[in-house]
Design an enzyme around this catalytic site. Structure first.
Site, PDB file in Angstrom:
ATOM      1  CE1 TYR A 140      -0.325  -7.218  11.563  1.00  0.00           C
ATOM      2  CE2 TYR A 140       0.294  -5.040  12.318  1.00  0.00           C
ATOM      3  CZ  TYR A 140      -0.536  -5.860  11.585  1.00  0.00           C
ATOM      4  OH  TYR A 140      -1.574  -5.330  10.862  1.00  0.00           O
ATOM      5  CG  ASP A 306      -6.502  -2.235  14.070  1.00  0.00           C
ATOM      6  OD1 ASP A 306      -6.780  -1.623  15.115  1.00  0.00           O
ATOM      7  OD2 ASP A 306      -5.356  -2.626  13.798  1.00  0.00           O
ATOM      8  CG  ASN A 448       2.842   0.230   9.417  1.00  0.00           C
ATOM      9  OD1 ASN A 448       2.174  -0.289   8.529  1.00  0.00           O
ATOM     10  ND2 ASN A 448       2.347   0.519  10.608  1.00  0.00           N
TER      11      ASN A 448
END
Length: 592
Positions: A140, A306, A448
């Site tokens: 991930y 999410d 990120n």
């Protein structure tokens, strides 16, 4: 089977016309005509389903590599197809980890892991579960971001289901092409806002694939019950449209009615094919669509975003845990967000809801403790008419402030939370201003991948003279300052969504409720111990993630039963033990 076949004459030669015997190298007869066919002739893709031998070694769900026993090799016709050595799963894991560590480039590790998943599913998950802290940044963020950018170049074989505008009107039919029927979790993206990297179109498939790998490894959902989907409505990324290796539709993105009609067909087809209790998790949709889809389908389907809800629950857990270091309650603190997109406003709304529950105040009152800065400065009431709908609740009475540093000095926040997707925006001056206001400034640089992080752990600790409580969206190594080691914890959505989704599946929930998100946050915060606080950590170590996920799943399921949206009855007496017993484990099975 006959060795020769004929098709009825259609006026032209058929590749199945075997009136003259054809052989290929080694004297092997070309029974089906593949080797004699020209490029414009049709052939049939013959396949034989055999449950053992050569095909067994190429079935990732059942392949055990060199771990097949002597008896299994005899029963399943594996003699001669494997070297004579028998190597148990634990030794296979050790060998593969040694091999992975030889790669210096993270993307090469990612490719190697995806290839492992395609040939030996259980070994892949065994590796990931037992080495989660080392491999999480590979499967991930941040490595998955680079993988998505280069997905066309590294593409080996399809993973998941691709639904493009070509399938409009046929989505239900296409869903039936997926070999598994009992799907419990779908992760879907349209690729428009992949991490902080923007529109990657069809190449965003790396996100659903990675998220579902974590659903299994961290949350215990069976791999066969997971379905990654990419919805391809085009891309506005000109570089991809010109890339000869791009794997998606070569057209500009569909918008408006065409886009929403396609998504509506998708949601209806999912419910019709998989039922009421399948969880659909939205991933990396652009802001303007993410809020609309969640609002539209949240009351009719089991859906979860999410980026909005998962991120919010993780950050709220960190804030609740940080109160042990900061003192007071949530209502006693002021929060300043840099970034007012789906992540920022989603987190802010959940904090306001938590404060409202804590104080019995209205959510509107609770919002007054929370301020947001977007690209045009502090969100204030004077800007209300020009704001997008999701920003309007955060427009407070205040004079105009056009930059983050001035906003920090004006609002005097306890916590500074970055969700901007713009790297290095928490400058030295900003961190020093936070430190001058607070004895222990809370700094959360959540964007990120790593290049988009608002600041690094080293910068936060150095510029705050070691006083900051720091968490980030991407991983950073520990930092030593003034002879004290500071552990930078990662506010990673992986703490919440695997256990949250597993809890929904476990109890047969039919809707997601905000109270479930609050319960998940509290369950995660409760896993932080005094030992962790001593190191400045506000999240527990990832090494215990399966245990953490079981507790979150149990808490979410308990809340679902309380709210009356759980359908698996009766409720188990001990939900934690029940969750642990339901979790998928990747140990090899014995074959008869």
């Amino acid at each position: 089977m006959e060795s020769k076949m004929k098709e009825k004459s259609t006026g032209s030669d058929s590749v199945l016309d075997m009136s003259s015997t054809s052989t290929v190298g080694g004297g092997v007869e070309d029974i089906y005509g593949e080797d004699r066919a020209t490029e414009d002739q049709l052939i049939t893709p013959w396949a034989f389903a055999v449950s053992n031998g050569y095909n067994l070694l190429r079935d990732p769900r059942y392949n055990k590599g060199l771990a097949f026993t002597e008896k299994e090799r005899d029963i399943h016709y594996l003699r001669g197809l494997l070297p004579p050595a028998i190597i148990p799963q634990e030794l296979q894991e050790k060998r593969l980890m040694q091999s992975l560590r030889q790669f210096e480039v993270p993307l090469n590790k990612y490719i190697a892991l995806m290839e492992l998943e395609e040939r030996n599913e259980r070994l892949f998950y065994k590796l990931l579960i037992n080495n989660v802290e080392e491999l999480l940044p590979i499967v991930y963020t941040p490595t998955v971001g680079e993988a998505c950018q280069k997905y066309g170049s590294i593409f080996r074989r399809p993973q998941g289901l691709y639904l493009s505008l070509k399938e409009k009107g046929r989505i239900l039919e296409v869903l039936k092409n997926w070999p598994e029927r009992k799907i419990q979790v779908i992760v879907v993206t349209d690729g428009e806002r992949i991490l902080g990297l923007g529109d990657l179109g069809c190449q965003g498939m790396g996100i659903p694939v990675g998220k579902l790998a974590l659903y299994t490894a961290l949350g215990g959902v069976r791999p066969s019950a997971c379905l990654p989907i990419t919805i391809d409505v085009g891309t506005n990324n000109e570089q991809l449209l010109q890339d000869e290796f791009y794997i998606g539709l070569r057209q500009k993105r569909a918008t408006g009615k065409e886009y929403y009609d396609f998504l509506d067909e998708f949601m209806k087809a999912v419910k019709q094919n998989y039922g009421e209790k399948v969880l659909v998790q939205y991933e990396d949709f652009a802001n303007h669509n993410a809020f609309e889809l969640l609002a539209k389908y949240g009351t009719r389907h089991l859906v979860f975003n999410d980026d909005i809800q998962g991120t919010a629950a993780v950050v709220l857990a960190g804030l609740v845990a940080s109160l042990k270091l900061l003192g007071g309650s949530l209502a006693d603190h002021t929060f300043l967000f840099f970034g007012a997109g789906e992540a920022g406003t989603g987190i802010a709304e959940l904090i306001a809801l938590a404060i409202s529950k804590e104080t019995n105040a209205t959510v509107e009152e609770a919002r007054k403790n929370i301020w947001l800065v977007d690209s045009k400065g502090l969100i204030v009431s004077a800007r209300k008419e020009s704001l997008q709908a999701h920003k309007k609740p955060w427009a407070h009475e205040h004079e105009h402030v056009d930059n983050l540093l001035d906003a920090v000095e004006a609002v005097k926040p306890t916590a500074l939370i970055g969700t901007s997707g713009v790297g290095r925006t928490f400058t030295k001056e900003v961190i020093e201003a936070m430190t001058s206001i607070n004895k222990r400034p809370l700094i959360m640089a959540l964007s990120n991948p790593t290049a988009q992080s608002e600041c690094t752990a080293e910068e936060a600790y150095t510029w705050s003279e070691g006083r900051a409580i720091f968490a980030s969206g991407s991983p950073f190594p520990p930092v030593e300052y003034n002879n004290k080691l500071h552990i930078a914890t990662q506010a990673n959505n992986c703490y919440i969504f695997p256990g949250f989704g597993f809890g929904l599946v476990m109890c047969g929930a039919i809707r997601v409720h905000n109270d479930m998100l609050l319960a998940a946050s509290e369950a995660l915060a409760a896993q932080v111990t005094e030992e962790h606080y001593a190191k400045g950590m506000i999240y527990p170590p990832f090494g215990n993630i399966r245990k953490i996920s079981a507790h979150i799943a149990a808490t979410v399921a308990a809340k679902a039963y309380e709210l009356g949206v759980a359908t698996h009855l009766p409720q188990p007496a001990d939900l934690v033990k029940y969750a642990e017993s339901c979790m998928y484990t990747p140990n090899y099975r014995c074959y008869r």
